[in-house]
Design a protein around this motif. Structure first.
Motif, PDB file in Angstrom:
ATOM      1  N   ASP A 263       0.830  -1.207   0.000  1.00  0.00           N
ATOM      2  CA  ASP A 263       0.000   0.000   0.000  1.00  0.00           C
ATOM      3  C   ASP A 263       0.871   1.266   0.000  1.00  0.00           C
ATOM      4  OD1 ASP A 263      -2.396   1.361  -0.122  1.00  0.00           O
ATOM      5  OD2 ASP A 263      -2.582   1.509   2.052  1.00  0.00           O
ATOM      6  N   LEU A 264       1.757   1.353  -1.012  1.00  0.00           N
ATOM      7  CA  LEU A 264       2.675   2.480  -1.099  1.00  0.00           C
ATOM      8  C   LEU A 264       2.079   3.699  -1.794  1.00  0.00           C
ATOM      9  CD1 LEU A 264       6.020   0.662  -1.947  1.00  0.00           C
ATOM     10  CD2 LEU A 264       5.189   1.443   0.265  1.00  0.00           C
ATOM     11  N   GLY A 265       1.021   3.520  -2.540  1.00  0.00           N
ATOM     12  CA  GLY A 265       0.366   4.656  -3.184  1.00  0.00           C
ATOM     13  C   GLY A 265       0.925   4.958  -4.566  1.00  0.00           C
TER      14      GLY A 265
ATOM     15  N   THR B  94       3.944   7.989  -2.545  1.00  0.00           N
ATOM     16  CA  THR B  94       3.275   8.833  -1.553  1.00  0.00           C
ATOM     17  C   THR B  94       3.236   8.146  -0.190  1.00  0.00           C
ATOM     18  OG1 THR B  94       1.137   7.938  -2.250  1.00  0.00           O
ATOM     19  CG2 THR B  94       1.829  10.054  -3.220  1.00  0.00           C
ATOM     20  N   GLY B  95       3.253   6.813  -0.172  1.00  0.00           N
ATOM     21  CA  GLY B  95       3.164   6.089   1.087  1.00  0.00           C
ATOM     22  C   GLY B  95       4.436   5.397   1.517  1.00  0.00           C
TER      23      GLY B  95
ATOM     24  N   THR C 189       7.094   1.399   4.052  1.00  0.00           N
ATOM     25  CA  THR C 189       6.164   2.515   4.176  1.00  0.00           C
ATOM     26  C   THR C 189       6.818   3.594   5.037  1.00  0.00           C
ATOM     27  OG1 THR C 189       5.110   1.588   6.129  1.00  0.00           O
ATOM     28  CG2 THR C 189       4.167   0.989   3.990  1.00  0.00           C
ATOM     29  N   TRP C 190       6.242   4.797   5.019  1.00  0.00           N
ATOM     30  CA  TRP C 190       6.803   5.886   5.823  1.00  0.00           C
ATOM     31  C   TRP C 190       6.662   5.591   7.313  1.00  0.00           C
ATOM     32  CZ3 TRP C 190       9.969   7.702   2.783  1.00  0.00           C
ATOM     33  CH2 TRP C 190       9.676   8.126   1.500  1.00  0.00           C
TER      34      TRP C 190
ATOM     35  N   SER D 240       9.531  13.327   3.695  1.00  0.00           N
ATOM     36  CA  SER D 240       8.348  12.466   3.662  1.00  0.00           C
ATOM     37  C   SER D 240       8.116  11.731   4.970  1.00  0.00           C
ATOM     38  CB  SER D 240       8.463  11.460   2.525  1.00  0.00           C
ATOM     39  OG  SER D 240       8.551  12.107   1.298  1.00  0.00           O
TER      40      SER D 240
END
Length: 160
Positions: free
Chosen positions: A16-18, A87-88, A103-104, A159
């Motif tokens: 789910d990294l975007g 984004t993720g 992920t972040w 980020s």
């Protein structure tokens, strides 16, 4: 829109990294490139300077291909990969293999370090690393082979 390979799309959807924002590519290795093309320079010198065309042909036919073909293979894998910033999170890719996808929320800190080596007031070498510390204790290190390493570090830092 940045093109993303299919194997990375699957991993990005799984983690789910975007959406992909930026890609950082790697440079070909200087040392490997030198050794891949050095036999050609030797064959040229042997053929022109020494007048030994048979020896030069032997170098080109038997010495050069075993060095040049692996260089082509590994350089292609290196250039096909890179760091993809989403984004993720981010993902590190080498050829068709996703080395890491984080992920972040997994990232604890991002450090950028650079060192200049001087001899008698003359700069002779420069080395830079970007280290990403993850919450599970692992560390991912990016070296100076990534083109804009300082910009990569600032993007990762902003980020987090």
């Amino acid at each position: 829109m940045i093109p993303i390979p299919a194997h990375l799309q699957a991993k990005a959807a799984e983690r789910d990294l975007g959406e992909c924002l930026r890609r950082y590519r790697r440079r070909p290795g200087v040392v490997g490139t030198f050794f891949a093309f050095a036999p050609l320079a030797g064959a040229l010198a042997l053929g022109i300077h020494e007048g030994d065309l048979i020896g030069a042909l032997a170098v080109v036919l038997f010495v050069w291909p075993p060095l040049f073909l692996p260089w082509c293979h590994f350089t292609r894998k290196r250039l096909d990969g890179g760091i993809y910033v989403f984004t993720g999170g981010f993902a590190e890719v080498y050829g068709r293999k996703v080395l890491s996808a984080s992920t972040w929320a997994d990232v604890r800190e991002v450090r950028y370090e650079s060192v200049e080596h001087w001899v008698n007031f003359v700069p002779v070498a420069y080395a830079a690393t970007c280290t990403v510390a993850l919450r599970d204790g692992r560390e991912i290190e990016f070296d100076g082979t990534y083109r804009p390493l300082e910009r990569l570090a600032s993007d990762l830092r902003s980020s987090v």
